[in-house]
Scaffold this motif. Structure first.
Motif, PDB file in Angstrom:
ATOM      1  N   GLY A   1       0.144  -0.926   0.081  1.00  0.00           N
ATOM      2  CA  GLY A   1       0.272   0.176   0.522  1.00  0.00           C
ATOM      3  C   GLY A   1       0.689   1.224   0.160  1.00  0.00           C
ATOM      4  N   ASP A   2       0.630   2.400   0.918  1.00  0.00           N
ATOM      5  CA  ASP A   2       1.668   3.232   0.941  1.00  0.00           C
ATOM      6  C   ASP A   2       2.511   2.771   2.418  1.00  0.00           C
ATOM      7  OD1 ASP A   2      -0.574   3.017   2.958  1.00  0.00           O
ATOM      8  OD2 ASP A   2      -1.423   4.932   2.717  1.00  0.00           O
ATOM      9  N   LYS A   3       3.009   2.148   3.399  1.00  0.00           N
ATOM     10  CA  LYS A   3       3.910   2.037   3.379  1.00  0.00           C
ATOM     11  C   LYS A   3       5.421   3.349   3.251  1.00  0.00           C
ATOM     12  CE  LYS A   3       3.144  -1.969   6.455  1.00  0.00           C
ATOM     13  NZ  LYS A   3       2.212  -2.843   5.325  1.00  0.00           N
ATOM     14  N   GLU A   4       5.742   3.932   4.795  1.00  0.00           N
ATOM     15  CA  GLU A   4       6.551   4.608   4.257  1.00  0.00           C
ATOM     16  C   GLU A   4       8.110   4.523   3.630  1.00  0.00           C
ATOM     17  OE1 GLU A   4       6.484   7.923   3.441  1.00  0.00           O
ATOM     18  OE2 GLU A   4       4.981   7.308   1.978  1.00  0.00           O
ATOM     19  N   ILE A   5       8.901   4.581   4.221  1.00  0.00           N
ATOM     20  CA  ILE A   5      10.225   4.486   4.831  1.00  0.00           C
ATOM     21  C   ILE A   5      10.825   6.023   5.742  1.00  0.00           C
ATOM     22  CG2 ILE A   5      13.093   4.148   3.833  1.00  0.00           C
ATOM     23  CD1 ILE A   5      12.133   3.059   1.380  1.00  0.00           C
ATOM     24  N   VAL A   6      11.083   5.551   6.619  1.00  0.00           N
ATOM     25  CA  VAL A   6      11.607   6.725   7.656  1.00  0.00           C
ATOM     26  C   VAL A   6      13.187   5.871   7.850  1.00  0.00           C
ATOM     27  CG1 VAL A   6      11.278   7.851   9.689  1.00  0.00           C
ATOM     28  CG2 VAL A   6       9.128   6.159   9.085  1.00  0.00           C
ATOM     29  N   LEU A   7      14.245   7.543   7.572  1.00  0.00           N
ATOM     30  CA  LEU A   7      15.038   7.605   6.990  1.00  0.00           C
ATOM     31  C   LEU A   7      15.688   7.846   8.472  1.00  0.00           C
ATOM     32  CD1 LEU A   7      15.919   7.262   3.685  1.00  0.00           C
ATOM     33  CD2 LEU A   7      16.957   5.000   5.258  1.00  0.00           C
ATOM     34  N   HIS A   8      16.538   7.323   9.454  1.00  0.00           N
ATOM     35  CA  HIS A   8      17.238   8.277  10.505  1.00  0.00           C
ATOM     36  C   HIS A   8      19.018   9.175  10.531  1.00  0.00           C
ATOM     37  CE1 HIS A   8      13.874   6.909  13.021  1.00  0.00           C
ATOM     38  NE2 HIS A   8      14.148   5.628  12.922  1.00  0.00           N
ATOM     39  N   GLU A   9      18.476   8.271   9.380  1.00  0.00           N
ATOM     40  CA  GLU A   9      20.896   8.204   9.835  1.00  0.00           C
ATOM     41  C   GLU A   9      21.742   7.811   8.527  1.00  0.00           C
ATOM     42  OE1 GLU A   9      22.436   6.135  13.913  1.00  0.00           O
ATOM     43  OE2 GLU A   9      23.099   8.632  12.824  1.00  0.00           O
ATOM     44  N   PRO A  10      22.253   7.361   7.976  1.00  0.00           N
ATOM     45  CA  PRO A  10      23.333   7.158   7.227  1.00  0.00           C
ATOM     46  C   PRO A  10      23.482   5.770   7.838  1.00  0.00           C
ATOM     47  CG  PRO A  10      23.360   9.223   6.507  1.00  0.00           C
ATOM     48  CD  PRO A  10      23.298   9.236   7.706  1.00  0.00           C
ATOM     49  N   THR A  11      23.459   5.226   6.906  1.00  0.00           N
ATOM     50  CA  THR A  11      23.914   3.685   7.068  1.00  0.00           C
ATOM     51  C   THR A  11      26.000   3.648   7.282  1.00  0.00           C
ATOM     52  OG1 THR A  11      22.192   2.319   6.100  1.00  0.00           O
ATOM     53  CG2 THR A  11      23.892   0.549   7.702  1.00  0.00           C
ATOM     54  N   ARG A  12      25.722   3.655   8.512  1.00  0.00           N
ATOM     55  CA  ARG A  12      27.305   3.660   9.167  1.00  0.00           C
ATOM     56  C   ARG A  12      27.968   2.166   8.075  1.00  0.00           C
ATOM     57  NH1 ARG A  12      29.375   2.962  13.229  1.00  0.00           N
ATOM     58  NH2 ARG A  12      27.908   1.910  14.969  1.00  0.00           N
ATOM     59  N   THR A  13      28.837   2.294   7.501  1.00  0.00           N
ATOM     60  CA  THR A  13      29.927   1.195   7.244  1.00  0.00           C
ATOM     61  C   THR A  13      30.520   0.141   8.048  1.00  0.00           C
ATOM     62  OG1 THR A  13      30.599   2.401   5.146  1.00  0.00           O
ATOM     63  CG2 THR A  13      31.929   0.206   5.586  1.00  0.00           C
ATOM     64  N   ALA A  14      30.754   0.826   9.115  1.00  0.00           N
ATOM     65  CA  ALA A  14      31.408  -0.380  10.218  1.00  0.00           C
ATOM     66  C   ALA A  14      30.146  -0.853  10.793  1.00  0.00           C
ATOM     67  CB  ALA A  14      31.425   0.455  11.717  1.00  0.00           C
ATOM     68  N   ALA A  15      29.049  -0.546  10.875  1.00  0.00           N
ATOM     69  CA  ALA A  15      27.272  -1.876  10.502  1.00  0.00           C
ATOM     70  C   ALA A  15      27.640  -2.728  10.314  1.00  0.00           C
ATOM     71  CB  ALA A  15      26.441  -1.132  10.820  1.00  0.00           C
ATOM     72  N   VAL A  16      27.537  -2.504   8.407  1.00  0.00           N
ATOM     73  CA  VAL A  16      27.606  -3.440   6.254  1.00  0.00           C
ATOM     74  C   VAL A  16      29.134  -4.445   7.774  1.00  0.00           C
ATOM     75  CG1 VAL A  16      28.084  -4.018   4.971  1.00  0.00           C
ATOM     76  CG2 VAL A  16      26.525  -1.351   5.508  1.00  0.00           C
ATOM     77  N   ALA A  17      29.583  -3.831   8.092  1.00  0.00           N
ATOM     78  CA  ALA A  17      31.273  -4.925   8.344  1.00  0.00           C
ATOM     79  C   ALA A  17      31.193  -5.584   9.920  1.00  0.00           C
ATOM     80  CB  ALA A  17      32.692  -4.203   8.631  1.00  0.00           C
ATOM     81  N   ASP A  18      30.433  -4.960  10.387  1.00  0.00           N
ATOM     82  CA  ASP A  18      29.647  -6.383  11.630  1.00  0.00           C
ATOM     83  C   ASP A  18      28.926  -7.186  10.953  1.00  0.00           C
ATOM     84  OD1 ASP A  18      31.657  -4.539  13.005  1.00  0.00           O
ATOM     85  OD2 ASP A  18      29.835  -3.360  14.105  1.00  0.00           O
ATOM     86  N   SER A  19      27.791  -6.986  10.853  1.00  0.00           N
ATOM     87  CA  SER A  19      27.108  -7.996  10.036  1.00  0.00           C
ATOM     88  C   SER A  19      27.698  -8.448   9.037  1.00  0.00           C
ATOM     89  CB  SER A  19      25.973  -7.210   9.402  1.00  0.00           C
ATOM     90  OG  SER A  19      25.296  -8.312   9.053  1.00  0.00           O
ATOM     91  N   ILE A  20      28.987  -8.065   8.102  1.00  0.00           N
ATOM     92  CA  ILE A  20      29.256  -9.808   7.034  1.00  0.00           C
ATOM     93  C   ILE A  20      30.345 -10.004   8.265  1.00  0.00           C
ATOM     94  CG2 ILE A  20      31.243  -9.437   5.309  1.00  0.00           C
ATOM     95  CD1 ILE A  20      30.082  -7.299   4.182  1.00  0.00           C
ATOM     96  N   PHE A  21      30.969  -9.515   8.914  1.00  0.00           N
ATOM     97  CA  PHE A  21      32.293 -10.552   9.142  1.00  0.00           C
ATOM     98  C   PHE A  21      31.570 -10.914  10.656  1.00  0.00           C
ATOM     99  CE2 PHE A  21      34.482  -7.853   7.215  1.00  0.00           C
ATOM    100  CZ  PHE A  21      35.191  -8.703   6.257  1.00  0.00           C
ATOM    101  N   ARG A  22      31.177 -10.688  11.116  1.00  0.00           N
ATOM    102  CA  ARG A  22      30.261 -11.884  12.941  1.00  0.00           C
ATOM    103  C   ARG A  22      29.013 -12.763  12.763  1.00  0.00           C
ATOM    104  NH1 ARG A  22      29.759  -7.354  16.340  1.00  0.00           N
ATOM    105  NH2 ARG A  22      31.737  -7.113  17.047  1.00  0.00           N
ATOM    106  N   THR A  23      27.614 -12.708  11.914  1.00  0.00           N
ATOM    107  CA  THR A  23      26.756 -13.196  11.145  1.00  0.00           C
ATOM    108  C   THR A  23      26.825 -13.675   9.694  1.00  0.00           C
ATOM    109  OG1 THR A  23      25.478 -11.128  11.844  1.00  0.00           O
ATOM    110  CG2 THR A  23      23.677 -13.278  10.852  1.00  0.00           C
ATOM    111  N   TYR A  24      27.353 -12.631   8.601  1.00  0.00           N
ATOM    112  CA  TYR A  24      27.562 -13.552   7.222  1.00  0.00           C
ATOM    113  C   TYR A  24      28.960 -13.666   7.406  1.00  0.00           C
ATOM    114  CZ  TYR A  24      22.850 -12.301   7.570  1.00  0.00           C
ATOM    115  OH  TYR A  24      21.838 -11.655   7.382  1.00  0.00           O
ATOM    116  N   VAL A  25      30.174 -14.691   8.348  1.00  0.00           N
ATOM    117  CA  VAL A  25      30.943 -14.834   7.432  1.00  0.00           C
ATOM    118  C   VAL A  25      31.362 -16.058   6.822  1.00  0.00           C
ATOM    119  CG1 VAL A  25      31.438 -16.189   9.840  1.00  0.00           C
ATOM    120  CG2 VAL A  25      33.282 -14.897   8.457  1.00  0.00           C
ATOM    121  N   LEU A  26      30.710 -17.476   6.454  1.00  0.00           N
ATOM    122  CA  LEU A  26      30.541 -18.059   6.020  1.00  0.00           C
ATOM    123  C   LEU A  26      30.176 -18.035   5.079  1.00  0.00           C
ATOM    124  CD1 LEU A  26      31.128 -21.453   6.180  1.00  0.00           C
ATOM    125  CD2 LEU A  26      28.760 -21.790   6.483  1.00  0.00           C
TER     126      LEU A  26
END
Lengths: 163, 687, 99
Positions: free
Chosen positions: A115-140
């Protein structure tokens, strides 16, 4: 918000036009250049969505590497540089029907679902967060993808070797 | 060793991998790996058999009866000794809360098969080193033989029907590979495909049967549990009837029973040792083995204890007669033996159908030896006697002078097959007939007797054409090398003596004691030995041999004469003298002796010619006509026609679908995306 | 910004890509159309990542980019091989799979 919406629609229209250019252009090199527009537009959309890192990877990998690969491919297969009417198969019309049909079905589904769900953005995603996710959760998967790249590299060399 | 019997199938599996990996680099092309592995497997099988016998004797000894006196004594004391099979299993895989097991069940039946399979396979391996020497795919041949042996052993030791099915399909695959060993020639690959598809037709029945039995037995594939459930008639009689009927279709396909027997004669396109191992001694008896393994399913499903006629006995009976009649009109020695195998498998299936469990399994045991020997003998003849031809009428004859070892071993096997006392076939065939007679299956007793007479007659024809008369081939026939004759001699010893394991009138019932299951199936019928029926069957066989000698020998001499005259004209002066001697001989007997015969002699001659000959000729003529009719109309027309018809239908349906298979990936992509779109739309609309 | 505007843009790219994959005879152009479809997937992933405030979507987008790079490498090698064997990069000459 309005500024972002305006930016989105301008970029989206450019991307849509370029996408049609990719699939309808009668010049292979032009098609590759249209593809660059689509890829750059996608990167811009990522920035609108506050995904900076992905946007830069998109520019580096796609525009920097993949498009160059395509140009190499065009040169090596000696595709005609000028206009060419013989680039399409004879199933053009059924392809158009299926493409439009899929687009229609998907749109209907999406409108129905979100329907008309909105994307609410607070701040840009930090690259560190992406790195954390890759090397913690998705390392395999990360390791698996690196293996895949290696395999693809070797495979491409083996397939395209001249002897 | 009873607990470790799983090693036996593993050995040929290892040998298969080793031959594939290193066979080409070995000095003897990998055959030494195969022979060594089979020798090891055979020794371990003997050890297993020895320990099983120990187990049986220990169990009986513990109850105070002297084991040497056999079962008869114990039966009189009213004690039934139960010897449990050795069962070991592990969880193979798990799916939806259901554990699927793999493992071994070692009892008399599987020990028997272990022994037979490893022995015949070992001998065939040794034989093949000479028979296939210099073959294009020597290494692959031995790899396939190893794979076949491991599959067959997996089937034999299986403690659940699922594992049995796996082995069953694997032996089918190996059979396909080996029939098509010389696939460069079109008929060979056609025969391989025919064998594969025909047995697969039966396999559908087997699979459905296994699934039905799985549910009927309370969701278990376990063979012991299935047998117990069948004896308790869990879930009612109907479901067991369905299961038994479906499993019977599997047996029909694998064991070459009417009407799916047509693949077996064509399967002779493979190398002869393969025919001996797979299409005579082991794989084709897998069906009979299945019947014996889950016998309670058939016992309850077909109500065998009630007597009369049931599907299993009827199929077996029809197969006996049809196979035996077809064997008469074949000129190819291997085809004679193939139809003979079909006929003998009919005896086993009929034996199971009339409740003669022990007799059927006993016949399986003895048949494995003498039929393997016959095939290997035929292979020896073609290898060294007839220049790789199997045509008895054109390229054989008179070989007994050149190949004495082959001849004598072949004769022993023939005697065993014809049921002549005291060779192996006599004891097992007779036991089937007697059990049929005493179990209320009189009709099948007569079928078996007629089959025995026919068997004796066609084997006489076969032996006569191959080994007697004049040599009709070309080249220098000679005896085969030792790698071929030694397996023949070993098998000949077994063919002659194996029957004595269960020689009831001599008080020996070792076979019954060792093999018969006392656990989970107590109802095996034990007939009393009948001297009357034994004499009748032997006399029938001997009479048939005499009749066949009279008929075929006469026909053959005339045929030889015609053949010689034909060659005489073409041959020129060098042979004229010898040839003319033949002419004179016949001139003398026909004209001179005939003209000086007195009136009495002439009268006797007239009686001889018109009455006795008339009867004999008439009988033989009828038999040949019947055989020809069965072959032309039933076998080639109806059965093959049905098979080909289905194939043509499938072909046409394929032709319609062919236009979709444009071979262009983009068309496929178009269809794929269109289908995705339609499915999404469907989900959208119906949700 | 509505979530749907991104998703519908992606759907459009996807539909265009489907058209290109089926309608383009030249192998290189067909691979470009495949890239269009992959862009659609990535836009979806990143849009949902922003919508759900979960970084996983972006990680997956990175994986898709990597896989796409591998795919283009192998795909172009195959087309080179086709060109070398058949003298043309046109895919409708490849019909050895014809039934």
């Amino acid at each position: 918000m309005i500024a972002q919406n305006v930016a989105f629609w301008i970029i989206a229209l450019a991307m849509a036009g370029a996408a049609i250019g990719v699939v309808r252009s009668t010049n292979v090199v032009h098609a590759a250049l249209y593809l660059v527009v689509v890829l750059a537009g996608t990167a811009a959309q990522y920035i609108l969505l506050a995904a900076e890192f992905v946007a830069w990877v998109q520019v580096l990998v796609y525009i920097g590497a993949v498009v160059i690969l395509f140009l190499f491919g065009i040169m090596l297969t000696r595709a005609p540089m000028g206009h060419e009417t013989d680039l399409d198969t004879d199933s053009r019309w059924s392809a158009a029907v299926v493409g439009l049909f899929l687009f229609g079905v998907l749109t209907a589904l999406l409108v129905d679902a979100f329907g008309d769900k909105e994307i609410v953005l607070h701040e840009p995603t930090r690259t560190a967060a992406v790195a954390d996710s890759i090397f913690r959760t998705y390392v395999l998967p990360f390791e698996v993808v690196s293996m895949l790249l290696l395999a693809a590299l070797v495979g491409a060399v083996v397939i395209a070797r001249r002897d | 060793m009873l607990d470790l019997a799983w090693i036996i199938p593993v050995i040929p599996a290892v040998s298969f991998v080793l031959i594939l990996l290193f066979g080409k680099r070995m000095p003897r092309g990998g055959s030494e790996i195969g022979v060594a592995a089979l020798a090891a497997a055979f020794v371990l099988s003997c050890l297993t058999a020895y320990q099983w016998i120990q187990r049986v004797e220990d169990a009986t000894g513990a109850h105070g009866a002297l084991s040497a006196f056999g079962r008869g004594l114990r039966a009189s004391t009213g004690e039934e000794v139960v010897v449990h099979p050795v069962v070991h299993g592990f969880t193979w895989f798990q799916s939806g809360g259901m554990k699927f097991q793999a493992g071994i069940q070692i009892d008399g039946l599987s020990v028997l098969l272990l022994f037979v399979v490893t022995l015949v396979s070992l001998l065939v391996h040794i034989y093949s080193t000479a028979y296939l020497a210099g073959d294009r795919r020597y290494t692959h041949y031995f790899a396939a033989l190893s794979l076949f042996t491991t599959s067959m052993l997996t089937l034999v030791v299986a403690h659940n029907t699922l594992q049995l099915l796996v082995g069953w399909e694997l032996v089918g695959l190996c059979s396909f590979m080996l029939i098509g060993h010389w696939w460069e020639e079109q008929p060979n690959s056609d025969a391989a495909l025919k064998a594969f598809f025909t047995t697969r037709t039966g396999d559908i029945g087997l699979m459905i049967g296994i699934i039905v039995a799985f549910f009927a037995a309370g969701q278990t594939f376990d063979i012991v549990a299935t047998n117990q459930a069948a004896l308790e008639v869990a879930g009612g009689h109907t479901i067991w009837l369905v299961a038994a009927s479906c499993l019977l279709i599997g047996i029909i396909g694998k064991s070459g029973q009417f009407p799916l027997h047509t693949w077996l004669p064509d399967a002779m396109a493979g190398p002869t040792p393969v025919s001996a191992l797979i299409h005579a001694a082991t794989m084709v008896v897998a069906g009979v083995y299945l019947g014996a393994r889950v016998y309670p399913v058939f016992w309850e499903g077909f109500s065998i204890s009630a007597g009369g006629v049931n599907a299993m006995a009827l199929i077996g009976g029809i197969t006996i007669i049809i196979g035996a009649l077809l064997a008469f009109v074949q000129d190819d020695i291997k085809k004679v033996l193939a139809y003979s195998t079909i006929s003998q498998l009919g005896y086993m299936v009929m034996g199971l159908g009339v409740g003669a469990w022990t007799a059927a399994v006993f016949h399986l045991f003895t048949h494995a030896f003498f039929k393997a020997l016959l095939f290997l003998g035929a292979g020896s003849v073609s290898h060294s006697g007839s220049h790789h031809s199997f045509d008895m009428k054109r390229d054989m004859g008179g070989l007994r002078r050149y190949m004495p070892t082959t001849f004598w071993t072949f004769m022993i096997a023939t005697a065993a097959l014809c049921g002549i006392f005291p060779f192996a076939g006599f004891w097992s065939k007779d036991e089937i007939l007697v059990t049929a007679g005493q179990g209320g299956f009189t009709f099948f007793l007569w079928v078996g007797l007629v089959g025995a007479a026919l068997t004796a007659a066609y084997m006489t024809r076969c032996v006569y054409l191959t080994f007697f008369g004049e040599f009709r081939g070309h080249g220098e026939p000679h005896e085969s090398p030792r790698a071929i004759t030694v397996p023949l001699v070993v098998l000949a010893v077994f063919s002659a003596l194996a029957g004595l394991l269960n020689a009831v009138p001599f008080g020996i019932e070792k076979f019954k004691e060792w093999v018969e299951p006392t656990f989970a199936f107590p109802h095996v019928v034990h007939p009393d030995f009948s001297y009357a029926w034994a004499s009748v069957s032997v006399i029938a066989a001997l009479a048939a041999i005499a009749a066949a000698v009279f008929w075929f020998v006469r026909e053959e001499q005339l045929g030889a004469l015609r053949g010689l005259t034909g060659r005489n004209r073409a041959a020129g002066a060098a042979y004229t003298f010898l040839e003319n001697k033949y002419y004179l001989d016949h001139l003398y007997t026909g004209v001179v002796v005939g003209s000086i015969k007195g009136p009495i002699a002439r009268a006797a001659y007239w009686v001889n010619q018109n009455v006795i000959d008339g009867v004999l000729n008439g009988t033989a003529y009828l038999a040949r006509r019947a055989a020809r009719f069965t072959y032309d109309v039933l076998d080639q027309g109806v059965v093959d026609g049905a098979v080909n018809g289905i194939a043509a239908q499938t072909g046409e349906a394929g032709g319609l679908l062919r236009s979709v298979q444009s071979g262009r990936i983009q068309r496929y992509a178009l269809l794929l995306f269109a289908a995705v779109g339609v499915l999404s739309l469907g989900l959208y609309v119906f949700n | 910004m509505a979530l749907n505007q991104f998703l519908i843009l992606a759907a459009f790219l996807f539909g265009t890509g489907v058209y290109g994959v089926v309608a383009r005879r030249n192998g290189v152009l067909m691979l470009m159309s495949v890239e269009l479809m992959l862009q659609a997937v990535n836009i979806n992933l990143v849009a949902f990542s922003a919508f759900l405030h979960d970084v996983s979507g972006q990680v997956f987008a990175l994986f898709v980019i990597t896989v796409a790079a591998a795919e283009v490498g192998v795909g172009l090698a195959i087309i080179l091989l086709i060109y070398r064997n058949l003298g043309s990069p046109d895919l409708d000459r490849v019909e050895q799979l014809k039934g």
